[in-house]
Design a protein around this motif. Structure first.
Motif, PDB file in Angstrom:
ATOM      1  N   HIS A 111      13.488 -36.696  10.997  1.00  0.00           N
ATOM      2  CA  HIS A 111      13.338 -35.236  11.080  1.00  0.00           C
ATOM      3  C   HIS A 111      12.343 -34.807  12.168  1.00  0.00           C
ATOM      4  CE1 HIS A 111      13.220 -31.119   9.572  1.00  0.00           C
ATOM      5  NE2 HIS A 111      11.910 -31.179   9.627  1.00  0.00           N
ATOM      6  N   HIS A 115      12.722 -32.584  15.623  1.00  0.00           N
ATOM      7  CA  HIS A 115      11.946 -31.428  16.123  1.00  0.00           C
ATOM      8  C   HIS A 115      11.606 -31.586  17.603  1.00  0.00           C
ATOM      9  CE1 HIS A 115      11.350 -28.602  12.929  1.00  0.00           C
ATOM     10  NE2 HIS A 115      11.031 -29.553  12.071  1.00  0.00           N
ATOM     11  N   SER A 138       4.378 -28.141  11.386  1.00  0.00           N
ATOM     12  CA  SER A 138       5.371 -27.590  10.462  1.00  0.00           C
ATOM     13  C   SER A 138       4.741 -27.406   9.103  1.00  0.00           C
ATOM     14  CB  SER A 138       6.511 -28.601  10.316  1.00  0.00           C
ATOM     15  OG  SER A 138       7.499 -28.379  11.250  1.00  0.00           O
ATOM     16  N   HIS A 141       4.432 -31.413   8.186  1.00  0.00           N
ATOM     17  CA  HIS A 141       3.872 -32.425   9.082  1.00  0.00           C
ATOM     18  C   HIS A 141       3.095 -31.796  10.233  1.00  0.00           C
ATOM     19  CE1 HIS A 141       7.437 -31.499  11.544  1.00  0.00           C
ATOM     20  NE2 HIS A 141       8.082 -31.535  10.390  1.00  0.00           N
ATOM     21  N   ASP A 307      13.429 -25.583  11.224  1.00  0.00           N
ATOM     22  CA  ASP A 307      14.435 -26.606  10.912  1.00  0.00           C
ATOM     23  C   ASP A 307      15.838 -26.134  11.302  1.00  0.00           C
ATOM     24  OD1 ASP A 307      12.402 -28.117   9.912  1.00  0.00           O
ATOM     25  OD2 ASP A 307      12.907 -27.800   7.799  1.00  0.00           O
TER      26      ASP A 307
END
Ligand code: KG4
Ligand code: ZN
Length: 345
Positions: A111, A115, A138, A141, A307
Motif C-alpha cells: 500500500h 502511495h 497518512s 503510516h 487512497d
C-alpha cells in the motif's frame, strides 16, 4: 500494458484502470466517509461489509467508464497490505477470483509503495529521478523512504507514535470538526492565524523520526483549558488552533523531508499519502525545493494523494515490467496487515 488496480485497505473501495503506469483510463471510488462519520472513525468490520457491497459494482463501473471489458486487461493488481485485515481480504479475494476467471496475472502491491507511485500518475517516465526521498503521511503510516530504483527502498525514518494523518483526525475530533480530520482542519485553518499558538515540535532538531503524540496532548490541554471557561469553543479559537496545528505539523514534515534529502544527496523529493493533499504542505514543499534547487513532485490530483486504485495499478506496472510470467493467474494472495516493503518486492 493495461492494469486494473483494486484498493480496499481502509475505507475507500477504489478501482482504476491505468495504462503503462501513468495513463488513467478510469477510476471509480466508493467512499465510506458518510458511514464512518457516524462513529468518528473507521470500524474495521463495518468497512469490510461496505467493501463487500461496493466492490463488484465499482469494478463494473470502472470497466464501463474505460469502455473496455475484462478481456482487454493485461493484469489485475490489488493491495496486499498494510491495512485493515478484513477490509484487505475483500480486495484480495475479489482480485484472486477475477484473475482465475480471466486467466490474467495477479500482482499483489504494498500500500505505501502504491502511495509513492501516485506521484507518477499522468507523468512521463523521465520525471522520475533516482535516488529520491519520499515523505509518506497518512492516517496509518508516516515514513521517510529512500528509493534508488523501482526495486530498492529503504525506510530512513518513521513515526514513534501517531502518524501525521492520525494526529489530524484526532485533533479535528477535539475541535468538534468532522471526520476525516485533514480536510476539516485545512478548511477551518483558512480563517485562522497559524502563529496564534506556539505548539511543541517534537524531535524537530534531530534525526529522521517523527512523534506527534506530545503535540496532540498539548492541543488537548489547550482545548480543555478553553472549555474550562464555560463558554464552549468559539469559531475564531477553532480556526486559530487548527491553523497553528497545521503550521506546526507542516513545519516538522518539511524539515525532516529536506534533512533526509540532504543526508542521502537525493535528486528529487516526493510527498505521498492522504496528508499530501494538504495545500499548505504542498506549498511549503515547493517553496523549500525551489530554494534548494531540487525537483519536488506531489500527486497531480488530490485524489491521487488519498487512497485510490490508480496508485496500485501504477505501482504494479513498475513492479512487474517485463516479468508478468512470475505473477500467475488465479494465485492466492493473503492480506497481510503488517506487510513490509521487502516482503512485497
Ligand atoms: O492515505 P490515506 O487516504 O489513508 C491511509 O492510508 O491512512 O490518508 C488518510 C489520512 C487521514 O488521516 C486524513 O485526515 C488525511 O489523510 N488527509 C489530510 C488531508 N486529506 C486527507 N490531511 C491533511 N490535509 C488534507 N487535505
Ligand atoms: Zn493510504
Amino acid at each position: 500494458m493495461r492494469i486494473l488496480g483494486i484498493e480496499t485497505s481502509c475505507d475507500d473501495c477504489s478501482i482504476a484502470i491505468v495504462e503503462d503506469g501513468s495513463v488513467l483510463r478510469s477510476m471509480v471510488t466508493a467512499s465510506q466517509i458518510e458511514t464512518h462519520r457516524l462513529t468518528g472513525g473507521v470500524v474495521p468490520e463495518v468497512a469490510a461489509r461496505e467493501h463487500a457491497i461496493a466492490i463488484i459494482p465499482t469494478i463494473c463501473s470502472a470497466l464501463e467508464k474505460a469502455n473496455i471489458g475484462l478481456s482487454d486487461l493485461d493484469a489485475i493488481a490489488v493491495t496486499r497490505g498494510p491495512g485493515l485485515s478484513s477490509a484487505l481480504l475483500m480486495g484480495t479475494m475479489t482480485a484472486s477470483a477475477l484473475s482465475l476467471a480471466t486467466e490474467k496475472p495477479l500482482i499483489g502491491v504494498h500500500h505505501i509503495l502504491g502511495h509513492l507511485y501516485g506521484n507518477f500518475l499522468e507523468r512521463e517516465a523521465p520525471d522520475i529521478l533516482f535516488p529520491y526521498v519520499a515523505l509518506t503521511a497518512s492516517g496509518g503510516h508516516n515514513h521517510l523512504i529512500l528509493s534508488r530504483s523501482h526495486r530498492e527502498f529503504t525506510i530512513l525514518g518513521s513515526t514513534r507514535d501517531d502518524a501525521a494523518g492520525e494526529a489530524y483526525d484526532k485533533v479535528a475530533r477535539m475541535l468538534g470538526l468532522s471526520y476525516p480530520g485533514g480536510p476539516s482542519i485545512e478548511h477551518a485553518a483558512l480563517d485562522g492565524n497559524p502563529l496564534a499558538f506556539d505548539l511543541p515540535r517534537p524531535l524537530l532538531d534531530t534525526g529522521l523520526e517523527f512523534s506527534f503524540s506530545g503535540l496532540k496532548s498539548e492541543i488537548m490541554r489547550i482545548v480543555q483549558r478553553e472549555q474550562g471557561r464555560g463558554e464552549g469553543l468559539s469559531g475564531s479559537f477553532i480556526a486559530d488552533l487548527a491553523a497553528s496545528f497545521q503550521h506546526t505539523v507542516t513545519d516538522v514534515l518539511v524539515t525532516k523531508l529536506f534533512r533526509a534529502a540532504e543526508e542521502v544527496s537525493a535528486q528529487q523529493v516526493l510527498i505521498a499519502g492522504g496528508v499530501s493533499a494538504n495545500t499548505s504542505l504542498r506549498e511549503r514543499v515547493v517553496s523549500e525545493a525551489n530554494r534548494r534547487s531540487i525537483p519536488a513532485l506531489f500527486p497531480l490530483k488530490k485524489v491521487y494523494s488519498t487512497d485510490n486504485g490508480a496508485m496500485i495499478a501504477a505501482r504494479a506496472y513498475y513492479q512487474c515490467t517485463g516479468r508478468l510470467d512470475s505473477y500467475p493467474a488465479g494465485a492466492t494472495i493473503l492480506p497481510d496487515p503488517n506487510l513490509t516493503i521487502e516482503q512485497s518486492l
